[in-house]
Design a protein around this motif. Structure first.
Motif, short mmCIF file in Angstrom:
data_model
loop_
_atom_site.label_atom_id
_atom_site.label_comp_id
_atom_site.label_asym_id
_atom_site.label_seq_id
_atom_site.Cartn_x
_atom_site.Cartn_y
_atom_site.Cartn_z
N VAL A 130 0.81 -1.22 0.00
CA VAL A 130 0.00 0.00 0.00
C VAL A 130 0.84 1.27 0.00
N PHE A 131 2.07 1.23 0.55
CA PHE A 131 2.83 2.47 0.68
C PHE A 131 3.14 3.08 -0.68
N MET A 132 3.41 2.26 -1.68
CA MET A 132 3.81 2.79 -2.98
C MET A 132 2.71 3.63 -3.62
N ARG A 133 1.46 3.45 -3.15
CA ARG A 133 0.35 4.23 -3.71
C ARG A 133 0.43 5.71 -3.32
N LEU A 134 1.24 6.02 -2.30
CA LEU A 134 1.38 7.42 -1.90
C LEU A 134 2.09 8.25 -2.96
N GLY A 135 2.93 7.63 -3.76
CA GLY A 135 3.53 8.33 -4.87
C GLY A 135 4.91 8.89 -4.62
N ALA A 136 5.38 9.67 -5.59
CA ALA A 136 6.78 10.10 -5.65
C ALA A 136 7.18 11.08 -4.58
N GLU A 137 6.24 11.73 -3.91
CA GLU A 137 6.59 12.69 -2.88
C GLU A 137 7.11 12.01 -1.60
N PHE A 138 6.94 10.71 -1.50
CA PHE A 138 7.24 10.01 -0.24
C PHE A 138 8.37 8.99 -0.34
N ALA A 139 8.80 8.66 -1.56
CA ALA A 139 9.86 7.66 -1.70
C ALA A 139 10.45 7.72 -3.09
#
Length: 474
Positions: free
Chosen positions: A12-21
């Motif tokens: 699920v974390f990857m759904r947060l997008g480029a601002e977070f990783a």
């Protein structure tokens, strides 16, 4: 690839997008030699049936797990390090590799690394981990789990065949990559980064993600930033209480080393107390004692204040202040419960419990240099049911002194919780399992000198026997 029916990927974390990783590639290691594999942890996420070759493919070369993240993600965060703000942090030698649901509980768990290579956040670092550092983390996590502390678990350790130069170890020294299994890597510093960048929109996105993912029981409440802080305060108070009851000193309680779910992780210069000493520090570089044993409550609360400051950008202050003001009472209650748990006793009443806990701390202090921290809890586990054992053991003369009489008198009013635990062979010994720094060095020496892992394996087996005997997490 053999996967158990309990394998449930949920990235699920990857759904947060480029601002977070940031997507990153693992280092191409010259050697991949499996040194530690946690099959009990693997079984909890459906990976226990992997062959050694498959294990190395996933936890040395980091081939993606089926239906999981397509590649590693180096997470972005900031943090206060010894109270100085650092905007140049982030996953500098690790990444989030996969996310899975735990068998039975359904909790979301992360598989994340340490020593897996350079990332955009490595700064001048080489992105590597020493083999000794990996061994130390395995030991810390195992011991903390045995003592009932919410902790990440060392999942895998692979020696990687590189010679590393370090200022705090004899160099060159051996290298490794560690994978840990833990409940969230959403750090206080993850919020701090977005606050520093004045991205209120991303703070809201992160709050929604954290609440919906880790605290769904409060997801329907209207003020999500407030309820997130309430949950983080409660979880951190419980974690702190468990550290204090275990006599554990984390060593680097920076805001990037605390997560909103209240789980201990990332073990660097940790120590267990030899004896009761509020001024005891773990890190040789902690010259002011900021993160000493007795100042850990102050450090945890200060970190929670920094988290609240980030959340204040997206909600009113009143609810956040109320959440912070609840910390003291929550910690007091959690410490009372943790101490009773460590003594293997059933709660009586709040007043009786508090009196007993105070008497226990008074006895530990009175023992001075003659009483080590861990043997006190071992000797009196189960309360009066262990009195004959304690008074026939190596500390019998000490327990007969005036300073211990009040503790013993109060202890007699409590019933043992699950007294059948005392039937374990663990309690036939005179001494408990401890993990003081001299023993850690003694366990490392045969590995460094002769590649002899038998002493470490024996120690881990004894810690596991203690975990089963105490059953503090059950």
């Amino acid at each position: 690839m053999p996967l158990s029916a309990t394998y449930r990927p949920d990235p699920v974390f990857m759904r947060l997008g480029a601002e977070f990783a940031d997507p990153v590639a693992p280092a191409p290691f010259p050697q991949t030699r499996l040194r530690f594999r946690n099959d009990r942890a693997a079984a909890s996420v459906g990976l226990e049936d992997l062959t050694e070759a498959e294990w190395l493919a996933h936890f040395a070369r980091f081939a993606p797990l089926p239906d999981n993240q397509p590649g590693p993600l180096a997470m972005r965060y900031h943090g206060h390090q010894f109270r100085s703000y650092n905007p140049d942090l982030g996953d500098g030698r690790g990444f989030l590799f996969a996310q899975l649901r735990e068998a039975g509980s359904g909790r979301l768990l992360d598989l994340a690394t340490k020593g897996s290579g350079q990332t955009p956040w490595s700064r001048a670092g080489d992105g590597r981990l020493t083999l000794k550092g990996g061994v130390r983390e395995i030991l810390a996590a195992a011991m903390l789990e045995a003592l009932g502390v919410p902790t990440s678990r060392a999942f895998s350790l692979v020696e990687t065949g590189e010679a590393l130069v370090r200022g705090d170890e004899p160099s060159p020294t051996r290298s490794a990559v560690l994978t840990r299994l833990s409940h969230s890597h959403i750090r206080f510093g993850t919020f701090q980064r977005q606050a520093f960048l004045e991205r209120r929109d991303n703070i809201t996105v992160l709050v929604d993600h954290a609440v919906e993912t880790y605290f769904p029981q409060v997801a329907d409440q209207p003020d999500r930033p407030k309820v997130l802080l309430e949950q983080a305060v409660a979880a951190s108070a419980r974690l702190l209480a468990r550290w204090m009851a275990a006599g554990f000193v984390h060593g680097v309680l920076n805001t990037d080393n605390m997560v909103v779910t209240g789980e201990s992780f990332d073990y660097g210069p940790w120590r267990f107390l030899p004896r009761n000493d509020p001024n005891f520090t773990a890190a040789y570089f902690d010259h002011s004692g900021l993160y000493s044993f007795g100042r850990q409550p102050e450090a945890v609360f200060w970190n929670l204040q920094q988290l609240a400051g980030c959340l204040a950008l997206v909600t009113d202050d009143a609810g956040l202040i109320a959440a912070l003001n609840s910390f003291s009472g929550l910690y007091r209650d959690a410490l009372r419960a943790a101490m009773l748990d460590r003594l293997g006793l059933t709660s009586r009443s709040a007043d009786d419990d508090i009196d007993l806990v105070q008497a226990a701390f008074t006895a530990l202090a009175a023992g001075g240099e003659s009483l080590r921290w861990e043997p006190f809890f071992f000797d009196w586990f189960g309360g009066e049911a262990s009195q004959a054992r304690a008074l026939a053991g190596p500390r019998a003369d000490l327990y007969g002194q005036e300073a211990f009489l009040d503790f013993r008198r109060r202890l007699s009013a409590f019933e043992p919780k699950r007294p059948e635990r005392l039937e374990s062979p663990v309690f036939n010994g005179l001494e408990p399992e401890e993990l003081l720094i001299d023993e850690v060095e003694a366990l490392w020496a045969p590995i460094a000198q002769a590649d002899d892992w038998a002493p470490l394996e024996g120690k881990l087996a004894r810690i596991e026997a203690a975990r089963v005997a105490y059953a503090l997490g059950d």
